[in-house]
Motif scaffolding. Structure first.
Motif, PDB file in Angstrom:
ATOM      1  N   THR A 186       4.069 -71.991 -12.488  1.00  2.23           N
ATOM      2  CA  THR A 186       4.189 -71.018 -13.587  1.00  2.23           C
ATOM      3  C   THR A 186       3.576 -71.528 -14.889  1.00  2.23           C
ATOM      4  O   THR A 186       3.081 -70.722 -15.688  1.00  2.23           O
ATOM      5  CB  THR A 186       5.666 -70.662 -13.849  1.00  2.23           C
ATOM      6  N   SER A 269      14.050 -58.566 -20.118  1.00  2.00           N
ATOM      7  CA  SER A 269      13.039 -59.617 -20.048  1.00  2.00           C
ATOM      8  C   SER A 269      11.788 -59.172 -20.790  1.00  2.00           C
ATOM      9  O   SER A 269      11.511 -57.971 -20.921  1.00  2.00           O
ATOM     10  CB  SER A 269      12.683 -59.928 -18.591  1.00  2.00           C
ATOM     11  N   LYS A 271       8.825 -59.543 -19.712  1.00  2.42           N
ATOM     12  CA  LYS A 271       7.969 -58.916 -18.688  1.00  2.42           C
ATOM     13  C   LYS A 271       8.279 -57.417 -18.575  1.00  2.42           C
ATOM     14  O   LYS A 271       7.365 -56.586 -18.542  1.00  2.42           O
ATOM     15  CB  LYS A 271       8.197 -59.611 -17.347  1.00  2.42           C
ATOM     16  N   TYR A 272       9.562 -57.072 -18.540  1.00  2.00           N
ATOM     17  CA  TYR A 272       9.951 -55.663 -18.441  1.00  2.00           C
ATOM     18  C   TYR A 272       9.574 -54.902 -19.704  1.00  2.00           C
ATOM     19  O   TYR A 272       9.031 -53.792 -19.637  1.00  2.00           O
ATOM     20  CB  TYR A 272      11.456 -55.531 -18.199  1.00  2.00           C
ATOM     21  N   THR A 274       7.257 -55.436 -21.849  1.00  2.01           N
ATOM     22  CA  THR A 274       5.815 -55.249 -21.958  1.00  2.01           C
ATOM     23  C   THR A 274       5.342 -54.143 -21.031  1.00  2.01           C
ATOM     24  O   THR A 274       4.530 -53.291 -21.415  1.00  2.01           O
ATOM     25  CB  THR A 274       5.085 -56.565 -21.629  1.00  2.01           C
ATOM     26  N   GLN A 275       5.867 -54.120 -19.823  1.00  5.48           N
ATOM     27  CA  GLN A 275       5.462 -53.080 -18.876  1.00  5.48           C
ATOM     28  C   GLN A 275       5.971 -51.707 -19.321  1.00  5.48           C
ATOM     29  O   GLN A 275       5.242 -50.718 -19.262  1.00  5.48           O
ATOM     30  CB  GLN A 275       5.999 -53.429 -17.479  1.00  5.48           C
ATOM     31  N   ASP A 281       1.088 -55.450 -17.392  1.00 11.01           N
ATOM     32  CA  ASP A 281       1.890 -56.507 -16.776  1.00 11.01           C
ATOM     33  C   ASP A 281       1.526 -57.872 -17.349  1.00 11.01           C
ATOM     34  O   ASP A 281       0.352 -58.160 -17.630  1.00 11.01           O
ATOM     35  CB  ASP A 281       1.698 -56.533 -15.259  1.00 11.01           C
ATOM     36  N   ILE A 282       2.536 -58.719 -17.512  1.00  8.45           N
ATOM     37  CA  ILE A 282       2.322 -60.109 -17.926  1.00  8.45           C
ATOM     38  C   ILE A 282       3.107 -61.023 -16.991  1.00  8.45           C
ATOM     39  O   ILE A 282       3.860 -60.572 -16.138  1.00  8.45           O
ATOM     40  CB  ILE A 282       2.767 -60.353 -19.386  1.00  8.45           C
ATOM     41  N   GLN A 283       2.896 -62.333 -17.181  1.00  9.90           N
ATOM     42  CA  GLN A 283       3.641 -63.372 -16.454  1.00  9.90           C
ATOM     43  C   GLN A 283       3.488 -63.219 -14.945  1.00  9.90           C
ATOM     44  O   GLN A 283       4.457 -63.323 -14.192  1.00  9.90           O
ATOM     45  CB  GLN A 283       5.114 -63.357 -16.876  1.00  9.90           C
ATOM     46  N   THR A 284       2.274 -62.991 -14.518  1.00 10.43           N
ATOM     47  CA  THR A 284       1.963 -62.968 -13.085  1.00 10.43           C
ATOM     48  C   THR A 284       1.200 -64.242 -12.767  1.00 10.43           C
ATOM     49  O   THR A 284       0.133 -64.492 -13.340  1.00 10.43           O
ATOM     50  CB  THR A 284       1.107 -61.739 -12.729  1.00 10.43           C
ATOM     51  N   GLN A 287       1.438 -68.797 -16.229  1.00  9.60           N
ATOM     52  CA  GLN A 287       1.698 -68.088 -17.474  1.00  9.60           C
ATOM     53  C   GLN A 287       1.142 -68.845 -18.679  1.00  9.60           C
ATOM     54  O   GLN A 287       1.205 -70.078 -18.729  1.00  9.60           O
ATOM     55  CB  GLN A 287       3.207 -67.881 -17.642  1.00  9.60           C
ATOM     56  N   ASP A 292       2.349 -64.308 -24.027  1.00 10.38           N
ATOM     57  CA  ASP A 292       3.697 -63.962 -24.497  1.00 10.38           C
ATOM     58  C   ASP A 292       3.695 -63.671 -25.997  1.00 10.38           C
ATOM     59  O   ASP A 292       4.375 -62.744 -26.462  1.00 10.38           O
ATOM     60  CB  ASP A 292       4.674 -65.096 -24.195  1.00 10.38           C
TER      61      ASP A 292
END
Length: 356
Positions: A186, A269, A271-272, A274-275, A281-284, A287, A292
Motif C-alpha cells: 500500500t 473513509s 476513499k468513500y 471521494t467516490q 476512486d482513490i487508494q487503489t 497509495q 489523499d
C-alpha cells in the motif's frame, strides 16, 4: 420517547418542527427538541421538500436510500446531482451540471499523470510568497510499521499541498525507531527510500514552522492571523505520528466534519467520500499521499463553497446565543411558531462556509 401522533392540533403544524418535520404531542416537547437538535441554516436541506438533515449522508438516505421519501426520490432521479445532491431545473441542466461537478475521467487521469512525475521535494519554503492573510494547505501521510509485530504506525512519507494542488512539501521520512514492516503493497516504500531520508525531527520543525507562518503557537487565532488552515483526513493521527502540535481551531478534518459523517455519527473513509462526493476512486493499489491531499482539499473547497444564510452569531456556543432557547424563557418559547423557534436555533458545529 417518540412524541409523534395524529391530532387536529398537529394537523395544523402547530407542534411540527419547521426543520426536520417531526411532530410532537405538546408544544413544550417541540421546544425541548429545538434545544437539543441545533437546527440551523448550515444543515443539509432537501432541495425538494426543504427538510433539514444532519449530514449529507442523512440527505442521501432521504433522497435515494433504502426508505426514501418517494416524491423526493422520483424528482431527484430526474433532476438531482448524485455528487452534491443539488436539484437542478431540468434533466438537461442536471447533465451539464454533473459533468462539471464530477471530478472524474479527465481529472482522475490528469491526477495520475501528475503523481507519476512528482518526485520528492523537501525544500519547504516557509514564506512561499504568501505572507498576507490565511492560506489553506492539505497534509497527508503514509505509515510504515514499527514494533515487534509491525503494527505501530510510523510516518514514512508526507505530502503538503496548497489550495491550487501545488506541492509545497513531499518527502520520505526516517522514523525515530526501526521499521519492521514497510507495508509495500500500500505504501510503495522500500528500505532504501528511508535509509537517507529526512529525519522526523527535521520534517516536524519544517511543517510546524510553515503552518504557524511566523506566529507563536499561543497567538494563533482563527481569523486575521498569519497561520494557515490545515486540511486533511484523520489529522489527529497524522499530526501525532509527525509529533506536530497545531491548534484545533485551524484544523479542517474531513473525518470529523459533521456534514460528511455517517448517520450514526461515525467517520466515513476518505476513499468513500471521494467516490461519493467527487466521483472518482482513490487508494487503489500503492497509495500516494499527494492523492489523499488532493481529495481532502477538493472536499474542503466543495463544503466551503456552499451558500448558507448569514447569521450574526452562527454558533450555539456564542455568548450572544446562549439565552435563545433558555429554560427561563419556556413560556415565551411555547407561544412562538415553529418557524420562530427555528430562527432562534443555531448550529453546534463550525460550518466551513464561514471560511469564505
Amino acid at each position: 420517547m417518540d412524541y409523534r401522533y395524529e391530532s387536529s392540533d398537529n394537523s395544523s403544524g402547530r407542534n411540527k418542527c419547521a426543520a426536520c418535520f417531526r411532530q410532537f404531542n405538546k408544544m413544550e416537547h417541540l421546544v425541548d427538541h429545538m434545544r437539543t437538535s441545533f437546527h440551523s441554516v448550515h444543515e443539509s436541506k432537501c432541495g425538494i421538500c426543504r427538510k433539514h438533515c444532519r449530514s449529507f449522508e442523512s440527505l442521501r438516505e432521504h433522497l435515494i436510500g433504502p426508505l426514501p421519501k418517494q416524491e423526493c426520490k422520483n424528482i431527484f432521479n430526474i433532476r438531482g446531482c448524485r455528487y452534491c445532491l443539488t436539484i437542478l431545473e431540468s434533466s438537461n441542466a442536471r447533465r451539464v451540471h454533473q459533468e462539471r461537478c464530477q471530478f472524474s475521467n479527465v481529472n482522475a487521469v490528469g491526477l495520475l499523470a501528475r503523481m507519476a512525475t512528482l518526485g520528492i521535494r523537501d525544500s519547504l519554503n516557509i514564506d512561499n510568497g504568501y505572507s498576507r492573510g490565511t492560506q489553506v494547505v492539505a497534509l497527508a501521510c503514509k505509515m510504515v510499521g514499527g514494533g515487534s509485530d509491525g503494527s505501530l504506525d510510523l510516518c514514512g512519507r508526507v505530502c503538503l499541498i496548497d489550495e491550487n494542488e501545488n506541492i509545497l512539501f513531499h518527502s520520505y521520512i526516517k522514523p525515530l525507531i526501526p521499521v519492521t514492516n514497510y507495508r509495500y503493497d500500500t505504501t510503495g516504500i522500500r528500505p532504501e527510500y528511508l535509509r537517507d531520508a529526512m529525519p522526523l525531527r527535521q520534517a516536524q520543525k519544517k511543517i510546524q514552522d510553515f503552518l504557524c507562518n511566523g506566529e507563536p503557537m499561543w497567538k494563533v487565532k482563527p481569523r486575521g492571523g498569519r497561520a494557515r488552515i490545515l486540511v486533511g483526513h484523520g489529522l489527529d493521527h497524522d499530526l501525532d505520528r509527525l509529533q506536530v502540535e497545531y491548534p484545533a481551531v485551524m484544523i479542517r478534518d474531513t473525518a470529523k466534519y459533521p456534514p460528511l459523517m455517517k448517520t450514526s455519527k461515525l467517520s466515513n473513509s476518505l476513499k468513500y467520500l471521494t467516490q461519493a462526493y467527487l466521483g472518482y476512486d482513490i487508494q487503489t493499489g500503492i497509495q500516494d499521499p499527494f492523492e489523499d491531499c488532493v481529495a481532502t482539499m477538493r472536499l474542503y473547497t466543495r463544503m466551503r463553497s456552499q451558500r448558507h444564510g448569514a447569521e450574526d452569531y452562527s454558533l450555539a456556543s456564542d455568548p450572544q446565543n446562549r439565552n435563545n432557547l433558555a429554560a427561563w424563557r419556556q413560556s415565551e418559547l411555547e407561544r412562538m411558531s415553529p418557524e420562530g423557534l427555528l430562527a432562534l436555533s443555531r448550529s453546534d458545529f463550525y460550518c466551513w462556509c464561514l471560511d469564505s
